[in-house]
Design a protein around this motif. Structure first.
Motif, mmCIF file in Angstrom:
data_model
loop_
_atom_site.group_PDB
_atom_site.id
_atom_site.type_symbol
_atom_site.label_atom_id
_atom_site.label_comp_id
_atom_site.label_asym_id
_atom_site.label_seq_id
_atom_site.Cartn_x
_atom_site.Cartn_y
_atom_site.Cartn_z
ATOM 1 N N ASN A 108 46.729 37.044 51.676
ATOM 2 C CA ASN A 108 45.283 36.962 51.897
ATOM 3 C C ASN A 108 44.626 38.328 52.096
ATOM 4 N N LEU A 111 43.645 38.738 48.504
ATOM 5 C CA LEU A 111 42.823 37.681 47.933
ATOM 6 C C LEU A 111 41.491 37.508 48.662
ATOM 7 N N ARG A 112 41.494 37.625 49.982
ATOM 8 C CA ARG A 112 40.252 37.374 50.716
ATOM 9 C C ARG A 112 39.173 38.423 50.456
ATOM 10 N N LEU A 114 38.795 40.129 47.756
ATOM 11 C CA LEU A 114 38.346 39.858 46.398
ATOM 12 C C LEU A 114 37.405 38.656 46.372
ATOM 13 N N HIS A 115 37.759 37.609 47.114
ATOM 14 C CA HIS A 115 36.907 36.421 47.187
ATOM 15 C C HIS A 115 35.549 36.768 47.796
ATOM 16 N N HIS A 116 35.559 37.565 48.849
ATOM 17 C CA HIS A 116 34.317 37.937 49.527
ATOM 18 C C HIS A 116 33.427 38.777 48.618
ATOM 19 N N LYS A 118 33.257 38.818 45.450
ATOM 20 C CA LYS A 118 32.717 38.117 44.290
ATOM 21 C C LYS A 118 31.214 37.898 44.482
ATOM 22 N N GLU A 119 30.812 37.562 45.698
ATOM 23 C CA GLU A 119 29.393 37.371 45.988
ATOM 24 C C GLU A 119 28.703 38.693 46.318
ATOM 25 N N THR A 124 34.083 39.524 39.159
ATOM 26 C CA THR A 124 34.752 38.286 38.767
ATOM 27 C C THR A 124 36.251 38.482 38.938
ATOM 28 N N VAL A 125 36.945 37.407 39.275
ATOM 29 C CA VAL A 125 38.375 37.469 39.573
ATOM 30 C C VAL A 125 39.089 36.343 38.839
ATOM 31 N N ASP A 126 40.174 36.674 38.166
ATOM 32 C CA ASP A 126 41.066 35.667 37.588
ATOM 33 C C ASP A 126 42.430 35.783 38.253
ATOM 34 N N ILE A 127 43.024 34.622 38.563
ATOM 35 C CA ILE A 127 44.294 34.554 39.271
ATOM 36 C C ILE A 127 45.363 33.970 38.349
#
Length: 405
Positions: A108, A111-112, A114-116, A118-119, A124-127
């Motif tokens: 995390n 990942l976290r 990157l997720h945050h 995004k907004e 953009t993120v591809d997994i």
């Protein structure tokens, strides 16, 4: 074995993937000497003890650069953790609209943010999914590449299965996409050799308190020279440079090293990294004892070693290698209950749960069993200090619990 911190009972510590224990004793001793005899901060004065603190900072940079094959010590910024290093590295190189490619095996701490962002940044993120060993296929990653792909970011090894990714293949993915290549080496530094130049790594983040066995609150970030000038600061504040300006002093490595540094931790990390540089074979010290643990666990038919029990092949990937981490499920047991029994009855300290990496569980063998109970897995992780005696005690405990012996 060592005394339990809260009692006189024996303690078997098998959670080295979270943090190492005991710490590297020469590093602990050097940190204690620093606290007792120096105690100054670096970059905040020209008096003798401040200069001594600065020498420790430079010693840490030099040792870490040598350990990872970096071209020079000034490519290293010192951090408070692997998470700090990852956040600083991502924020430093990403721009609005960028596309990032990562994998489902990630912690995390990658990942976290990157997720945050995004907004926040409009990235953009591809997994890329993983197979039942926790390995992501670099050939499959090519299907996700776009003209906006700016960064390929992944961990060197899974903190759940211990499976090691093929960095050379992933580096080629980044090169083919004309993208930067970022590696999280928090789980592998001190357990596997790594060379940023031969692997064409642009950004590398790592913790210091795991395989290196430095004190808590340590980590570092490597950034290639061509990225340093435009590196965006994650934090702002005092750096000891350009103090007269409200906007100055945030250039590399101050773009990462804002505020007072954790000098006791840095001292311990410098000494630990120097040990690996001077004794390269030390990265293999863990292998025999961990192999003993794996062999012993295979005697229990109700124990399922996730990511290790199936000889599955992935297209384009070589046979997987591993770091000293194994996660398992046990028929008839909730993993949290089993962890409690191991701790309370036997003094064996392991971790149960999702290990801050829930996505990787979805591709594992027996995933449906622990997903249904929402329990995750039981993780046993050995380290360089783990002894044959400790593994023997752990296996004896499993025999007592599962076989009534």
């Amino acid at each position: 074995m060592a005394d339990h911190p809260e009692s006189n009972r024996a303690r078997v510590y098998l959670d080295h993937a979270a943090t190492s224990w005991p710490k590297f004793e020469p590093g602990v001793a050097a940190a204690e000497r620093y606290v007792r005899c120096c105690g100054a901060t670096a970059g905040r004065g020209a008096y003798h003890s401040a200069l001594e603190a600065e020498r420790w900072v430079q010693a840490a940079r030099k040792a870490l650069a040598s350990l990872i094959g970096a071209p020079s010590l000034d490519s290293i910024a010192l951090c408070t953790s692997g998470t700090h290093a990852l956040n600083a590295g991502l924020w430093g190189v990403l721009k609005p609209g960028d596309h990032v490619l990562t994998t489902a095996m990630e912690h995390n701490s990658l990942l976290r943010p990157l997720h945050h962002w995004k907004e926040l940044l409009g990235i953009t993120v591809d997994i890329v999914p993983t197979d039942e060993r926790g390995i992501a296929n670099p050939l499959a990653a090519r299907d996700f590449i776009t003209p906006k792909t700016r960064l390929v970011a992944l961990g060197h090894a899974s903190n759940v299965t211990g499976a090691v990714q093929d960095l050379e293949a992933w580096s080629q993915v980044a090169q083919d996409a004309a993208a930067l290549f970022m590696v999280d080496a928090s789980q592998t530094l001190g357990y596997l050799p790594i060379d940023v130049r031969s692997m064409n790594i642009d950004v590398l983040a790592a913790a210091g308190h795991k395989g290196l066995r430095a004190l808590h609150g340590t980590g570092f970030l490597y950034v290639g020279h061509d990225l340093q000038a435009g590196f965006r600061p994650l934090l702002f504040g005092g750096t000891g440079r350009a103090s007269e300006s409200l906007s100055g002093g945030q250039y590399w490595p101050n773009a990462v090293e804002v505020g007072n540094l954790n000098l006791p931790g840095i001292v311990s990390m410098a000494v630990a990294a120097e040990h690996f540089v001077e004794s390269p074979a030390a990265v293999h010290q863990w292998q025999a004892v961990h192999q003993l643990l794996l062999q012993g666990l295979q005697e229990f038919p109700q124990v399922h070693l996730l990511g290790r029990s199936v000889a599955a092949a992935s297209l384009g990937t070589p046979a997987a290698s591993y770091i000293p981490v194994v996660s398992l499920s046990v028929d008839g047991w909730d993993v949290h209950d089993l962890a409690s029994v191991l701790d309370d009855a036997f003094g064996i300290e392991v971790r149960a749960g999702w290990h801050c990496a829930a996505l990787v569980h979805k591709g594992l063998v027996h995933a449906e069993q622990h997903a249904a109970s929402n329990s995750g897995t039981l993780r046993l992780s050995t380290g360089a200090s783990t002894t044959v005696e400790e593994v023997t005690v752990a296996l004896r405990a499993f025999r007592g619990i599962l076989k009534g012996e």
